[in-house]
Write an enzyme that holds these catalytic residues in place. Structure first.
Site, PDB file in Angstrom:
ATOM      1  N   LEU A   1      15.220 -10.591   4.453  1.00  0.00           N
ATOM      2  CA  LEU A   1      13.971 -10.806   3.721  1.00  0.00           C
ATOM      3  C   LEU A   1      13.570  -9.598   2.899  1.00  0.00           C
ATOM      4  O   LEU A   1      12.908  -9.737   1.873  1.00  0.00           O
ATOM      5  CB  LEU A   1      12.842 -11.151   4.706  1.00  0.00           C
ATOM      6  CG  LEU A   1      12.985 -12.448   5.494  1.00  0.00           C
ATOM      7  CD1 LEU A   1      11.840 -12.584   6.486  1.00  0.00           C
ATOM      8  CD2 LEU A   1      13.013 -13.647   4.559  1.00  0.00           C
ATOM      9  N   GLY A   2      13.923  -8.408   3.358  1.00  0.00           N
ATOM     10  CA  GLY A   2      13.529  -7.204   2.643  1.00  0.00           C
ATOM     11  C   GLY A   2      14.029  -5.964   3.345  1.00  0.00           C
ATOM     12  O   GLY A   2      14.455  -5.999   4.503  1.00  0.00           O
TER      13      GLY A   2
ATOM     14  N   GLY B   1      13.041  -1.700   3.831  1.00  0.00           N
ATOM     15  CA  GLY B   1      12.063  -0.637   3.639  1.00  0.00           C
ATOM     16  C   GLY B   1      12.553   0.655   4.250  1.00  0.00           C
ATOM     17  O   GLY B   1      13.688   0.751   4.745  1.00  0.00           O
ATOM     18  N   GLY B   2      11.670   1.651   4.215  1.00  0.00           N
ATOM     19  CA  GLY B   2      12.056   2.961   4.729  1.00  0.00           C
ATOM     20  C   GLY B   2      12.284   2.980   6.225  1.00  0.00           C
ATOM     21  O   GLY B   2      12.911   3.892   6.748  1.00  0.00           O
ATOM     22  N   PHE B   3      11.775   1.947   6.946  1.00  0.00           N
ATOM     23  CA  PHE B   3      11.910   1.948   8.397  1.00  0.00           C
ATOM     24  C   PHE B   3      12.874   0.887   8.896  1.00  0.00           C
ATOM     25  O   PHE B   3      12.925   0.608  10.076  1.00  0.00           O
ATOM     26  CB  PHE B   3      10.535   1.740   9.043  1.00  0.00           C
ATOM     27  CG  PHE B   3       9.688   2.977   9.013  1.00  0.00           C
ATOM     28  CD1 PHE B   3       9.659   3.829  10.095  1.00  0.00           C
ATOM     29  CD2 PHE B   3       8.954   3.296   7.885  1.00  0.00           C
ATOM     30  CE1 PHE B   3       8.891   4.976  10.073  1.00  0.00           C
ATOM     31  CE2 PHE B   3       8.181   4.438   7.845  1.00  0.00           C
ATOM     32  CZ  PHE B   3       8.144   5.284   8.945  1.00  0.00           C
ATOM     33  N   GLY B   4      13.623   0.259   8.017  1.00  0.00           N
ATOM     34  CA  GLY B   4      14.616  -0.692   8.478  1.00  0.00           C
ATOM     35  C   GLY B   4      14.661  -1.935   7.616  1.00  0.00           C
ATOM     36  O   GLY B   4      14.052  -2.008   6.545  1.00  0.00           O
TER      37      GLY B   4
ATOM     38  N   VAL C   1      14.401  -6.333   7.401  1.00  0.00           N
ATOM     39  CA  VAL C   1      13.696  -7.469   7.981  1.00  0.00           C
ATOM     40  C   VAL C   1      14.502  -8.736   7.706  1.00  0.00           C
ATOM     41  O   VAL C   1      14.893  -9.000   6.563  1.00  0.00           O
ATOM     42  CB  VAL C   1      12.280  -7.614   7.396  1.00  0.00           C
ATOM     43  CG1 VAL C   1      11.546  -8.776   8.079  1.00  0.00           C
ATOM     44  CG2 VAL C   1      11.484  -6.331   7.578  1.00  0.00           C
TER      45      VAL C   1
ATOM     46  N   LYS D   1      12.401  -7.358  12.480  1.00  0.00           N
ATOM     47  CA  LYS D   1      12.573  -6.060  11.820  1.00  0.00           C
ATOM     48  C   LYS D   1      13.514  -5.219  12.689  1.00  0.00           C
ATOM     49  O   LYS D   1      13.262  -4.998  13.866  1.00  0.00           O
ATOM     50  CB  LYS D   1      11.238  -5.346  11.652  1.00  0.00           C
ATOM     51  CG  LYS D   1      11.380  -3.953  11.035  1.00  0.00           C
ATOM     52  CD  LYS D   1      10.032  -3.265  10.854  1.00  0.00           C
ATOM     53  CE  LYS D   1       9.297  -3.824   9.674  1.00  0.00           C
ATOM     54  NZ  LYS D   1       8.096  -3.019   9.337  1.00  0.00           N
TER      55      LYS D   1
ATOM     56  N   ASP E   1      -1.107   2.478   5.921  1.00  0.00           N
ATOM     57  CA  ASP E   1      -0.202   2.052   4.843  1.00  0.00           C
ATOM     58  C   ASP E   1      -0.666   0.723   4.250  1.00  0.00           C
ATOM     59  O   ASP E   1       0.087  -0.240   4.165  1.00  0.00           O
ATOM     60  CB  ASP E   1       1.228   1.920   5.372  1.00  0.00           C
ATOM     61  CG  ASP E   1       2.262   2.001   4.245  1.00  0.00           C
ATOM     62  OD1 ASP E   1       1.902   2.465   3.142  1.00  0.00           O
ATOM     63  OD2 ASP E   1       3.412   1.599   4.467  1.00  0.00           O
TER      64      ASP E   1
END
Length: 715
Positions: free
Chosen positions: A397-398, A400-403, A405, A420, A519
């Site tokens: 799905l996407g 990001g900086g933390f992993g 999804v 995630k 955030d």
């Protein structure tokens, strides 16, 4: 003279004697002439006639009242209960108040209201209720949220919520004396904001889902020894609810169905005069609600009586409680391995051992004793692997900086989830990180993405959330850039803004701890199937107790949403969230990112552009061009949101409103302060001071950007 009186009496009564009280029709055949004859035998007949007449007239209302004052259902086949929501009666006679659909509620009512008072405005009289229930969940140890037997002045509920409100109330009217509701809750989830004692208790509720008295589920045997009960064990149980008019005593008793005789000692009691709560007549029924885990709340039998014990429910006639059996994929492996073992035992044993070792390595998990005390459900890595088909890219799905999804479908409940996967080496200890994650997992609000559970495997942490089918808000705001989503109208944007504000108010003030999100931005606002806003991504969130100061930490977040004081103090607090929310408001209205670069590489700040237009009297020109058709009719709302956003972006934390005040501004409950663009207290760069038409300007400290850790870009 006496003869004429008897004759007239007989004539007046004769038309009714054949029907009233079921008297023999022969009595109606006695003529006035018979009465006129002053015979001794006729005097006896006259006396008998009078006695039978008064008995019939007196017994008729007593029989009628007896029908109204009690009932008993041993199964619900053919009954005419009033049902709404998810409630249903199955073909075999089960009353399913909820059918397993997640985040839904249901109601079931006795079809007619009951008289709880002997006279108008009188006291609520004694009554007794008994019912048999069972709970079936897709998980043997977890179910949400609960069910309740209740008495209410109405048999239609609107504006109620599922989850912790059990389909009876909502967060606005919970606790109001005007509710006129008495309930006994069977609760299988611990809601800390409602002061629940645990996730397996029975409580007495008065006009609120916060119990006046509650006890862990269990019963006392004949020796007075207490035995615990697991409400979601899948076992049928019986509950007795008794109210004593004289002592104003409410008593609730529960026991397994195998315990034939009602225990002498109740589980939980409370002294409360229900005459101050109930309105006569009143409806009786059941309500239940589910959360993110598929759970069925089922009633098998029910009885009620006024001024006496509830009629005995014939347990032999009760339908069987369904048992949900979890799927076991290992049986498939055995079906494959067993024929091979029969043909070649040695080879099969070697192959089986090899498969077991590989499977254990593949699905190996890290478990520690301390994790047992935390709240969210722990999923197996195997379930996560199967849900995402091995974390294939087609389910991505996407990133990001933390992993990353992934979208997944849980193999047992078939529930759509977002998984995630955090696979990097975490700087803080894994134990402390998971402790914080499961604390946030207890947050429950309609405008927050619900954390359903987690899984640990070596240095990986998997977080399981509700799946939001409409994705993130930024994909709609910048659809011209991506060409994938339609435009959001103003009404939708305004509803999303207020939804995020409600979620932040809950985080800052209404939960047991202060939660600072750190955030807030459009890409972290997700939209459910009905386009309701859900604030998500709590990977940077921090918690601390109410009334204490937040601890200094390294600065994380997204450039353009960071409050100025963060670079100086490093303390994330509710005012820093309010600053980010202000940038979010401008982003939603203008459909522009807080910071952009022009062709020369200069940083252009959205707040300065909006301030310039406000200063020039052209504030409406900052609104998204795609809203021009809507903005003509809602100009005041658009300007209100822009001004609230600028107020939230004030450089001084003490001058920013709280989220409670922001909601009051947005709801027009409190007027916005009289502000001018030149009186917001923003700093002004030296090159603009003294120039005609100079405007307030929020400076961006470019020298500090390179030293801030954990920052992400404008998305």
């Amino acid at each position: 003279m006496a003869s004429r009186i008897r004759c007239q009496l007989a004539t007046n009564l004769k038309p009714n004697l054949s029907t009233v009280g079921g008297l023999p029709s022969t009595f109606s055949c006695i003529s006035s002439a018979d009465f006129a004859a002053d015979k001794p035998e006729m005097k006896g007949v006259s006396f008998l006639l009078h006695v039978l007449l008064f008995l019939s007239l007196g017994l008729a209302p007593l029989c009628s009242r007896g029908v109204e004052d009690q009932f008993v259902y041993s199964g619900f086949t053919g009954t005419n209960l009033t049902l709404d929501g998810a409630a249903m009666v199955t073909a075999d006679g089960l009353l399913k108040v909820t059918n397993g659909t997640v985040n839904l509620y249901g109601h079931a009512f006795h079809p007619t209201p009951l008289r709880f008072c002997k006279s108008p405005n009188g006291r609520v009289r004694s009554f007794s209720v008994s019912f048999v229930f069972g709970i079936s969940s897709v998980y043997r140890e977890t179910s949400v949220d609960g069910m309740a037997f209740f008495i209410s002045s109405r048999n239609h509920f609107s504006n109620v919520l599922a989850n912790q409100f059990l389909g009876l109330l909502n967060d606005k009217n919970n606790g109001n004396s005007s509710n006129h509701i008495f309930a006994v809750e069977i609760d299988t989830f611990q809601n800390t904001e409602l002061k629940d004692i645990n996730d397996n208790h029975v409580g007495i509720d008065i006009n609120s889902v916060r119990s006046v008295q509650s006890r862990p589920a269990g019963f006392y045997d004949d020796m007075g020894i207490f035995s615990n009960l697991s409400l979601n064990s899948g076992e049928a149980m019986q509950v007795w609810v008794d109210y004593d008019e004289g002592a104003t005593q409410i008593s609730v008793t529960i026991a397994p169905l195998r315990v034939v005789v009602k225990p002498a000692k109740p589980l939980v009691s409370a002294t409360y005069d229900l005459s101050q709560v109930l309105v006569d007549p009143a409806y009786v029924g059941f309500s239940s609600s589910t959360g993110p885990i598929s759970t069925q709340y089922i009633v098998l039998g029910w009885s009620l009586s006024m001024d006496g014990p509830a009629p005995v429910i014939d347990t032999a006639k009760l339908p069987k409680l369904p048992q949900l059996v979890l799927k076991n994929t290992q049986s498939r492996v055995l079906k494959i391995v067993l024929p091979i073992a029969t043909a070649a035992l040695v080879l099969a044993l070697g192959t089986t051992i090899l498969l077991i070792i590989r499977r254990r390595l593949r699905y190996a998990e890290l478990r520690e004793d301390w994790e047992a005390e935390f709240g969210p459900h722990r999923f197996s890595y195997k379930d996560m692997f199967l849900a995402t088909e091995g974390f294939k890219n087609k389910h991505l799905l996407g990133t990001g900086g933390f992993g990353k999804v992934y979208k997944g479908v849980l193999p047992t409940s078939k529930l759509d989830v977002a998984v995630k996967k955090l696979s990097h080496e975490l700087k803080q200890g894994m134990k402390e990180f998971v402790s914080e994650v499961v604390s946030i997992g207890r947050l429950r609000h309609r405008n927050l993405v619900q954390l359903l559970g987690y899984c640990r495997r070596n240095h990986e942490l998997l977080l399981v959330y509700d799946y939001m089918p409409n994705g993130s808000l930024d994909r709609y705001l910048y659809c011209d850039e991506e060409g994938k989503r339609p435009t959001l109208g103003w009404d939708q944007r305004f509803a999303i803004i207020k939804g995020v504000a409600c979620g932040l108010l809950y985080l800052h003030e209404k939960w047991e701890k202060v939660v600072v999100h750190r955030d807030i931005k459009a890409s972290n606002v997700l939209l459910d199937s009905e386009m309701n806003a859900r604030l998500g991504d709590f990977g940077l969130a921090r918690l601390y107790d109410h009334g204490t100061n937040p601890q200094t930490t390294h600065v994380v977040g997204t450039v353009g949403y960071l409050a100025p004081e963060l670079t100086q103090t490093g303390k994330a607090s509710p005012p820093t969230d309010v600053f980010a929310f202000g940038a979010f408001l401008l982003e939603v209205v203008c459909a522009q990112r807080p910071i952009k670069q022009d062709a020369q590489g200069n940083r252009l700040m959205l707040v300065n552009w909006v301030l310039q237009h406000w200063h020039n009297g052209s504030l409406m020109e900052t609104a998204d061009k795609r809203l021009q058709g809507d903005c003509g009719t809602v100009k005041d709302e658009v300007c209100l949101v822009l001004k609230v956003g600028l107020l939230c972006l004030h450089p001084f934390p003490a001058s920013r409103p709280s989220m409670r005040r922001v909601l009051q501004y947005l709801d027009n409950d409190v007027p916005l302060p009289e502000l001018a663009p030149t009186h917001l207290g923003f700093s002004m760069p030296p090159w603009m001071q003294g120039k005609a038409g100079s405007m307030p300007y929020l400076q961006l400290e470019s020298t500090s950007i390179g030293t801030i850790s954990g920052l992400s870009g404008g998305r």
